[in-house]
Design a protein around this motif. Sequence first.
Motif, short mmCIF file in Angstrom:
data_model
loop_
_atom_site.label_atom_id
_atom_site.label_comp_id
_atom_site.label_asym_id
_atom_site.label_seq_id
_atom_site.Cartn_x
_atom_site.Cartn_y
_atom_site.Cartn_z
N HIS A 216 -27.41 1.89 -9.78
CA HIS A 216 -27.30 3.28 -9.35
C HIS A 216 -28.48 4.15 -9.78
CE1 HIS A 216 -23.07 2.69 -8.13
NE2 HIS A 216 -22.97 1.94 -9.21
N THR A 218 -31.52 4.92 -8.99
CA THR A 218 -32.30 5.80 -8.11
C THR A 218 -31.45 6.88 -7.46
OG1 THR A 218 -32.05 4.24 -6.28
CG2 THR A 218 -34.02 4.04 -7.64
N THR A 219 -30.15 6.88 -7.73
CA THR A 219 -29.28 7.91 -7.15
C THR A 219 -28.83 8.93 -8.19
OG1 THR A 219 -27.20 6.70 -7.54
CG2 THR A 219 -28.40 6.21 -5.50
N PRO A 227 -33.19 13.77 -8.00
CA PRO A 227 -33.17 12.44 -8.61
C PRO A 227 -34.20 12.32 -9.71
CG PRO A 227 -34.19 12.38 -6.43
CD PRO A 227 -33.57 13.74 -6.58
#
Length: 297
Positions: A216, A218-219, A227
């Motif tokens: 997760h 990069t989110t 981000p």
Amino acid sequence: MKFNPDADLDTSGVEDTRGSGGGGGVLPGGVIPVGGGIGGIILLVVVLLLNGGLPGGSDEPTARNTAPGNLASCETGRDIQTNTDCRFVFYQNSVERFWAAELPRRGKKYTRAPMRVFTGSVNTGCGPATSAVGPFYCPPDMRVYLDLGFFETLQRDLNARGGEFAEAYVVAHEYGHHIQNLYGILGRIKSRSGPTSDAVRSELQADCLAGIWTNHATTVAGQDGKPLITGLTEDDIARGLDAAAAVGDDRIQRQTQGRVTPENFSHGTAEQRMRWFKTGMDSGDMTACDTWSTDSL
């Protein structure tokens, strides 16, 4: 790794005590605290090799800005251009913000765990510790402890390739122990050594939890909704897996004592550590990290 230069960084969860002095001696009984993670292995390496390295950002140790307390100045992503140590604020922010959102989604309250960066020695809720212990998590004061010199040690002495994501893996692993602590897992650890011991199961689960964050990464948004980490490459992932393998019990035992003694395992083999990290990364789901009920570690 690609860091978002426009992200606002939050230093409230990072305590940079470098240059301020600290504790001395070793943890009570000469051992690391429960859930110490990678630290116990590095303690063995330091004792036997008397020097050491891990991540930087390339195949060679990365030059670091070691000015006392310099992480307090990491306010935005752009600060990494003048202070490369700001990447550790990115790691901490991303990992903790992920779990702060994920646990409530599962009906579990999240309690913050600061990351304290130190040099040489430090006083902790588990007793005084030195950098020889390596990165560790202390359950009583709910803190992750990190001497940045550890990464050069692991890279140099255990032949890890290093790199930014290898560093991030280590931070995420220690926060994995914090998640275990919040769920009451660390308090149930009884057996400390052996290939299927509670200690090994705990460490492999922390590797898996580090993999979940990776899935997760990069989110995860910062406090401004932007981000924090905008890209991970295949090479980044390979370096994380390489770091996990480098701290496998079998690899370290073979290098330090010339033979493998499974009865003394406390963290799992190189293959196990990579596999459980990849299990978490591929699934992105905490339910995939049950190392306690399986017979196939």
